[in-house]
Write a protein that holds these residues in place. Structure first.
Motif, short mmCIF file in Angstrom:
data_model
loop_
_atom_site.label_atom_id
_atom_site.label_comp_id
_atom_site.label_asym_id
_atom_site.label_seq_id
_atom_site.Cartn_x
_atom_site.Cartn_y
_atom_site.Cartn_z
N THR A 184 -7.20 3.85 5.04
CA THR A 184 -7.01 4.98 5.61
C THR A 184 -7.13 4.73 7.28
O THR A 184 -6.47 4.93 8.05
CB THR A 184 -7.81 6.33 5.60
OG1 THR A 184 -7.62 6.65 4.18
CG2 THR A 184 -7.60 7.35 6.42
N GLU A 185 -8.08 4.06 7.58
CA GLU A 185 -8.58 3.73 8.90
C GLU A 185 -7.64 2.66 9.32
O GLU A 185 -7.10 3.12 10.54
CB GLU A 185 -9.83 3.10 8.96
CG GLU A 185 -10.19 2.47 10.49
CD GLU A 185 -11.85 1.91 10.43
OE1 GLU A 185 -12.17 1.46 11.68
OE2 GLU A 185 -12.27 1.57 9.39
N GLN A 186 -6.92 1.68 8.69
CA GLN A 186 -6.11 0.84 9.17
C GLN A 186 -4.66 1.67 9.28
O GLN A 186 -4.13 1.24 10.21
CB GLN A 186 -6.22 -0.27 8.39
CG GLN A 186 -7.48 -1.21 8.31
CD GLN A 186 -7.42 -2.69 7.82
OE1 GLN A 186 -6.45 -3.20 7.65
NE2 GLN A 186 -8.35 -3.22 7.45
N PHE A 187 -4.39 2.37 8.21
CA PHE A 187 -3.29 2.86 8.38
C PHE A 187 -2.98 3.86 9.69
O PHE A 187 -2.20 3.79 10.48
CB PHE A 187 -2.97 3.71 7.21
CG PHE A 187 -1.74 4.76 7.30
CD1 PHE A 187 -0.44 4.10 7.35
CD2 PHE A 187 -1.94 5.98 7.35
CE1 PHE A 187 0.73 5.12 7.48
CE2 PHE A 187 -0.66 6.83 7.44
CZ PHE A 187 0.34 6.16 7.50
N LEU A 188 -4.28 4.57 9.99
CA LEU A 188 -4.20 5.60 11.09
C LEU A 188 -4.06 4.82 12.50
O LEU A 188 -3.86 5.13 13.34
CB LEU A 188 -5.36 6.60 11.10
CG LEU A 188 -5.26 7.62 10.01
CD1 LEU A 188 -6.57 8.51 9.96
CD2 LEU A 188 -4.05 8.61 10.21
N LEU A 189 -4.80 3.73 12.51
CA LEU A 189 -5.03 2.81 13.76
C LEU A 189 -3.61 2.33 13.87
O LEU A 189 -3.04 2.11 15.06
CB LEU A 189 -6.16 1.71 13.75
CG LEU A 189 -7.42 1.97 13.81
CD1 LEU A 189 -8.31 0.84 13.32
CD2 LEU A 189 -7.50 2.56 15.04
N LEU A 193 0.64 -1.13 0.10
CA LEU A 193 -0.07 0.19 0.31
C LEU A 193 0.88 1.19 0.03
O LEU A 193 2.08 1.33 0.41
CB LEU A 193 -0.88 -0.09 1.21
CG LEU A 193 -2.03 -1.11 1.42
CD1 LEU A 193 -2.58 -0.92 2.56
CD2 LEU A 193 -2.96 -1.04 0.12
N HIS A 194 0.38 2.03 -0.48
CA HIS A 194 1.02 3.80 -0.72
C HIS A 194 0.12 4.69 -0.27
O HIS A 194 -0.90 4.53 -0.02
CB HIS A 194 1.69 3.80 -1.98
CG HIS A 194 2.81 2.81 -2.35
ND1 HIS A 194 2.28 1.68 -2.81
CD2 HIS A 194 4.17 3.04 -2.55
CE1 HIS A 194 3.65 0.97 -3.43
NE2 HIS A 194 4.57 1.76 -2.82
N ALA A 195 0.64 5.87 -0.08
CA ALA A 195 -0.29 6.97 0.16
C ALA A 195 -1.19 7.25 -0.74
O ALA A 195 -2.52 7.83 -0.43
CB ALA A 195 0.82 8.35 0.38
N SER A 196 -1.09 6.85 -1.79
CA SER A 196 -2.10 7.15 -2.90
C SER A 196 -3.35 6.18 -2.62
O SER A 196 -4.48 6.39 -3.41
CB SER A 196 -1.47 6.79 -4.31
OG SER A 196 -0.90 5.53 -4.43
N ASP A 197 -3.23 5.16 -1.81
CA ASP A 197 -4.39 4.30 -1.79
C ASP A 197 -5.12 5.01 -0.47
O ASP A 197 -6.31 4.49 -0.24
CB ASP A 197 -3.69 3.15 -1.14
CG ASP A 197 -3.14 2.00 -2.45
OD1 ASP A 197 -3.52 2.30 -3.32
OD2 ASP A 197 -1.96 1.92 -2.32
N LEU A 198 -4.70 5.84 0.32
CA LEU A 198 -5.50 6.48 1.23
C LEU A 198 -6.41 7.56 0.80
O LEU A 198 -6.29 7.87 -0.40
CB LEU A 198 -4.42 7.31 2.31
CG LEU A 198 -3.38 6.36 3.04
CD1 LEU A 198 -2.40 6.89 3.76
CD2 LEU A 198 -4.06 5.22 3.53
N LEU A 199 -7.43 8.07 1.61
CA LEU A 199 -8.31 9.10 1.18
C LEU A 199 -7.51 10.30 0.80
O LEU A 199 -6.28 10.32 1.51
CB LEU A 199 -9.44 9.32 2.43
CG LEU A 199 -10.22 8.44 2.72
CD1 LEU A 199 -10.87 8.82 4.07
CD2 LEU A 199 -11.45 8.28 1.63
N PRO A 200 -8.11 10.88 -0.14
CA PRO A 200 -9.36 10.88 -1.03
C PRO A 200 -9.38 9.75 -1.94
O PRO A 200 -10.26 9.84 -2.94
CB PRO A 200 -9.68 12.44 -1.48
CG PRO A 200 -8.28 12.70 -1.77
CD PRO A 200 -7.37 11.98 -0.71
N ALA A 201 -8.60 9.05 -2.09
CA ALA A 201 -8.57 7.86 -3.12
C ALA A 201 -9.98 7.04 -3.15
O ALA A 201 -10.66 7.07 -1.86
CB ALA A 201 -7.38 6.83 -3.01
#
Length: 549
Positions: free
Chosen positions: A68-73, A53-61
């Motif tokens: 996003t939820e799993q990364f922030l957790l 996964l990369h930053a491009s997979d996070l919101l607002p993607a």
């Protein structure tokens, strides 16, 4: 620098091997938590492969909400791990590495930037390692700076502030934060002893900038033409500071074009307090030489000794000769929250301006500093330029809440929310208990050192603040009769011990020379997590590392 071998630390510090810098390559690998317990970094009871996964997979993607939820957790997991270690007395204060080691890169942790995006797995490892190789300023054995501690509610406030990601220049984009700032500032005016509707203020990026504001506004008050015509239209103005004042006043004079040669140092007594008679004599001397005495900065809590200038006497002199009186209470302002200790700032209500840093004694996360001005309207008049794209006069609300034109900045960070949230959580009485505890611990250290043969206090008087300054004198130096030789060798003791403390990572305390005094340790206490046992540990560590010097 060579040191003799040292015995095992009696705190049973469970520190990682300094020679082993191997990092976990996966965020799902076992981590060592508080108490040595292994735990898996599992998010919502299932593993996430962040390596793909990369930053491009996070919101607002699109469909980025899950990642996003799993990364922030996972980030929260890293933070919780760090926070637990911070409050664990057996953990290290720091894992010290030299600049060249960080520049060259440690295994699994490279500070160089790449052209191509790296995986979220690497980003999480970088988050963890950034904390690992930093300094735990919230650790109960961190005594190095005036600001220390880690307030959990304040931390939450910082998280929310970053999430809001707004600017403090207009009400329209920061409505809640602007009102919070007004409420807190009015509270501070009242505590100082000013009328809530008559004063003004703003939150600034640090005490040095707050002090600069005080000089900027003072100059405008006496010479408003400086705003348009510059320093050429003014007489040769001078200002007065104590010998123990913060260096930011000289910096402010340089920045504002007044010049450091026009900053006049006033003598202090043996405790580091400004001597009023010398202040008056220097004002008269400056007048005689054709200068215009403009401004006096008194200090409430000096950086090294923690001294409080006689504010009422300084105020008398300022009123007598028509000078602006500023009080730099960046360090000592917190004592206003304590019924037991607020008398040390008697006379502060007569100041024209005050610097007060809640990120010091009040324990608010960095940064959180205020400039308070007794006369309302001066900040606006001094700094207002009415940029049409921001400060339109025909908005649908009261544009007095557009605070941006009071400042020298355009963009201004939201520093208010964490303070407001902590104040709600602790109440004024909570700050009082916290501050009283720190002052009590300073008394404990002072009395402890007086009974120890190898320690000598720089000031043989009870501390006014939490600053306690002392020398450690090894047995080998106590036999030296020649004062010059003794001073030369004693000057080397504190740096040697500090170097070992940092390399072992057990604790951190500051040292410095001052005037004709050779290097001594400066202990300061502002961390609510610190206990008497932590102070005892510091003394034991200094003795352990210094006894064979």
């Amino acid at each position: 620098m060579d040191f003799l071998p040292v015995p095992e630390i009696n705190r049973n510090l469970s520190h990682p091997d300094e020679g082993s810098l191997q990092k976990e390559k996966s965020i799902n690998s076992p981590l060592i938590g508080t108490g040595g317990k292994k735990r898996e970094m599992n998010i919502m009871n299932h593993a996430t492969d962040f390596s793909k996964l990369h930053a491009s997979d996070l919101l607002p993607a699109r469909d980025g909400e899950k990642w996003t939820e799993q990364f922030l957790l996972a980030v929260v997991d890293v933070l919780l791990n760090y926070i637990k270690k911070t409050f664990d007395g057996k953990s290290k204060v720091l894992d010290f590495h030299y600049p060249h080691q960080l520049l060259e890169g440690l295994e699994g942790f490279n500070l160089e930037l790449s052209d191509q995006p790296e995986s979220l797995e690497q980003i999480l490892v970088d988050c963890r390692d950034t904390l690992k190789y930093g300094v735990k300023t919230g650790h109960p054995c961190f005594f190095n700076q005036l600001s220390s501690g880690l307030d959990i509610v304040g931390l939450a406030g910082e998280w929310l502030t970053a999430t809001a990601n707004t600017n403090m220049f207009t009400f329209e984009i920061a409505p809640v934060f602007i009102i919070m700032e007004e409420i807190i500032l009015k509270k501070m005016y009242k505590i100082v002893g000013w009328g809530e509707s008559e004063a003004d203020g703003i939150f600034c990026p640090g005490g040095s900038i707050s002090n600069l504001y005080s000089l900027l506004v003072a100059r405008y008050k006496y010479f408003p033409e400086v705003k348009t015509k510059g320093m050429m239209a003014l007489p040769n103005i001078v200002l007065f500071v104590s010998e123990h004042s913060h260096y930011s006043l000289e910096k402010a004079s340089a920045v504002l074009g007044i010049g450091t040669d026009n900053v006049i140092a006033v003598k202090c007594d043996e405790r580091g307090k400004m001597i009023p008679s010398d202040l008056e004599a220097k004002i008269l001397e400056a007048r005689k030489e054709g200068h215009f005495p403009l401004y006096v900065c008194a200090t409430a809590g000096t950086t090294v000794y923690g001294a409080f200038d006689p504010l009422a006497e300084v105020a008398d002199i300022c009123e007598k000769y028509g000078l602006w009186m500023h009080v730099d209470a960046a360090w000592g302002g917190g004592l206003l929250m304590s019924k037991k200790h607020s008398f040390k700032l008697c006379g502060i209500e007569r100041a024209n301006s005050i610097t007060w840093n809640p990120h010091k004694m009040m324990g608010v996360p960095l940064q959180c500093s205020t400039i308070l001005i007794q006369e309302k309207g001066l900040l606006y008049a001094c700094n207002q330029l009415s940029a049409g794209y921001l400060f339109q006069p025909d908005k649908q609300y009261d544009v007095a809440y557009d605070t941006g034109d009071k400042t020298i900045q355009c963009g201004r960070h939201v520093d208010i929310f964490k303070l407001w949230l902590i104040w709600k959580a602790k109440g004024t009485c909570g700050f009082e208990l916290q501050i009283n505890k720190c002052l009590d611990l300073a008394q404990y250290l002072y009395r402890n050192l007086k009974t120890r043969e190898n320690f000598q206090l720089v000031l043989d008087a009870e501390p006014e603040h939490t600053n306690v300054c002392f020398w450690y004198i090894p047995q080998s130096l106590q036999k030296i009769q020649n004062k010059t030789e003794l001073s030369r060798k004693l000057h080397q003791v504190a740096p040697k011990i500090k170097s070992q403390l940092m390399e072992e990572g057990t604790t951190m305390v500051s040292y410095q020379p001052y005037g004709d005094k050779v290097n001594f340790f400066r202990m300061v206490l502002s961390n609510p997590a610190t206990k008497k046992s932590d102070i005892d540990f510091l003394i034991e560590e200094i003795e352990r590392l210094g006894k064979d010097l």
